[in-house]
Design a protein around this motif. Structure first.
Motif, PDB file in Angstrom:
ATOM      1  N   ALA A 198       1.865 -12.576   5.534  1.00 62.72           N
ATOM      2  CA  ALA A 198       1.912 -11.237   4.949  1.00 62.72           C
ATOM      3  C   ALA A 198       3.268 -10.610   5.216  1.00 62.72           C
ATOM      4  O   ALA A 198       3.833 -10.788   6.290  1.00 62.72           O
ATOM      5  CB  ALA A 198       0.813 -10.375   5.544  1.00 62.72           C
ATOM      6  N   HIS A 199       3.764  -9.875   4.240  1.00 63.65           N
ATOM      7  CA  HIS A 199       5.053  -9.187   4.386  1.00 63.65           C
ATOM      8  C   HIS A 199       4.852  -7.689   4.198  1.00 63.65           C
ATOM      9  O   HIS A 199       4.058  -7.273   3.359  1.00 63.65           O
ATOM     10  CB  HIS A 199       6.044  -9.692   3.341  1.00 63.65           C
ATOM     11  N   CYS A 200       5.572  -6.930   4.959  1.00 61.48           N
ATOM     12  CA  CYS A 200       5.560  -5.474   4.853  1.00 61.48           C
ATOM     13  C   CYS A 200       7.021  -5.034   4.760  1.00 61.48           C
ATOM     14  O   CYS A 200       7.603  -4.578   5.734  1.00 61.48           O
ATOM     15  CB  CYS A 200       4.872  -4.892   6.089  1.00 61.48           C
ATOM     16  N   SER A 218       1.944  -2.841  12.299  1.00 57.69           N
ATOM     17  CA  SER A 218       1.618  -2.365  13.646  1.00 57.69           C
ATOM     18  C   SER A 218       0.533  -3.193  14.319  1.00 57.69           C
ATOM     19  O   SER A 218       0.480  -3.239  15.542  1.00 57.69           O
ATOM     20  CB  SER A 218       1.180  -0.895  13.607  1.00 57.69           C
ATOM     21  N   HIS A 219      -0.330  -3.841  13.556  1.00 61.28           N
ATOM     22  CA  HIS A 219      -1.420  -4.631  14.118  1.00 61.28           C
ATOM     23  C   HIS A 219      -1.671  -5.870  13.267  1.00 61.28           C
ATOM     24  O   HIS A 219      -1.543  -5.810  12.043  1.00 61.28           O
ATOM     25  CB  HIS A 219      -2.719  -3.821  14.181  1.00 61.28           C
ATOM     26  N   ILE A 228      -2.180  -4.120   9.635  1.00 61.00           N
ATOM     27  CA  ILE A 228      -1.987  -2.716   9.282  1.00 61.00           C
ATOM     28  C   ILE A 228      -0.502  -2.554   8.999  1.00 61.00           C
ATOM     29  O   ILE A 228       0.336  -2.816   9.863  1.00 61.00           O
ATOM     30  CB  ILE A 228      -2.442  -1.770  10.407  1.00 61.00           C
ATOM     31  N   CYS A 229      -0.188  -2.177   7.761  1.00 55.32           N
ATOM     32  CA  CYS A 229       1.193  -1.988   7.302  1.00 55.32           C
ATOM     33  C   CYS A 229       1.362  -0.519   6.936  1.00 55.32           C
ATOM     34  O   CYS A 229       0.693  -0.047   6.013  1.00 55.32           O
ATOM     35  CB  CYS A 229       1.456  -2.879   6.095  1.00 55.32           C
ATOM     36  N   ALA A 260       0.851  -1.179   0.000  1.00 59.06           N
ATOM     37  CA  ALA A 260       0.000   0.000   0.000  1.00 59.06           C
ATOM     38  C   ALA A 260       0.885   1.227   0.000  1.00 59.06           C
ATOM     39  O   ALA A 260       1.797   1.322   0.805  1.00 59.06           O
ATOM     40  CB  ALA A 260      -0.907   0.006   1.225  1.00 59.06           C
ATOM     41  N   GLY A 261       0.596   2.159  -0.883  1.00 60.23           N
ATOM     42  CA  GLY A 261       1.367   3.388  -0.947  1.00 60.23           C
ATOM     43  C   GLY A 261       2.839   3.082  -1.129  1.00 60.23           C
ATOM     44  O   GLY A 261       3.233   2.357  -2.016  1.00 60.23           O
TER      45      GLY A 261
END
Length: 97
Positions: A80-82, A88-89, A61-62, A7-8
């Protein structure tokens, strides 16, 4: 159990498609038969018991963006990877989405 999101400026990748959106903060209560873990950049979650017609999904939440795995209808895990940013959550929704 882990998932990846994008995202973004952050890039997130999950096993399967990832839904991105905005929304109200989820309730972070434990879900029976499900668990998750996380580091700053990777979250894993899953459910060991899924009855007929039940569903679940992993949410994270990334970097301020809400991301969800596709609905899962069987026991298993999702990752999931960020890679650019911080998770954060982490939570699991069950049957209520």
């Amino acid at each position: 159990m882990a998932k990846v999101m994008a995202a973004g400026a952050a890039t997130v990748a999950m096993s399967g498609a990832l839904l991105v959106g905005t929304g109200s903060a989820p309730a972070y209560a434990a879900v029976s038969g499900c668990s998750w873990s996380k580091t700053d950049h990777v979250a894993t979650g899953g459910c060991s018991s899924v009855t007929n017609g039940s569903k679940w999904r992993l949410g994270v939440i990334c970097s301020g963006k809400y991301n969800w795995s596709p609905a899962q209808y069987r026991p298993g895990t999702v990752t999931a990877h960020c890679p650019v940013g911080i998770i954060s959550h982490v939570w699991i929704d069950r049957d209520n989405f």
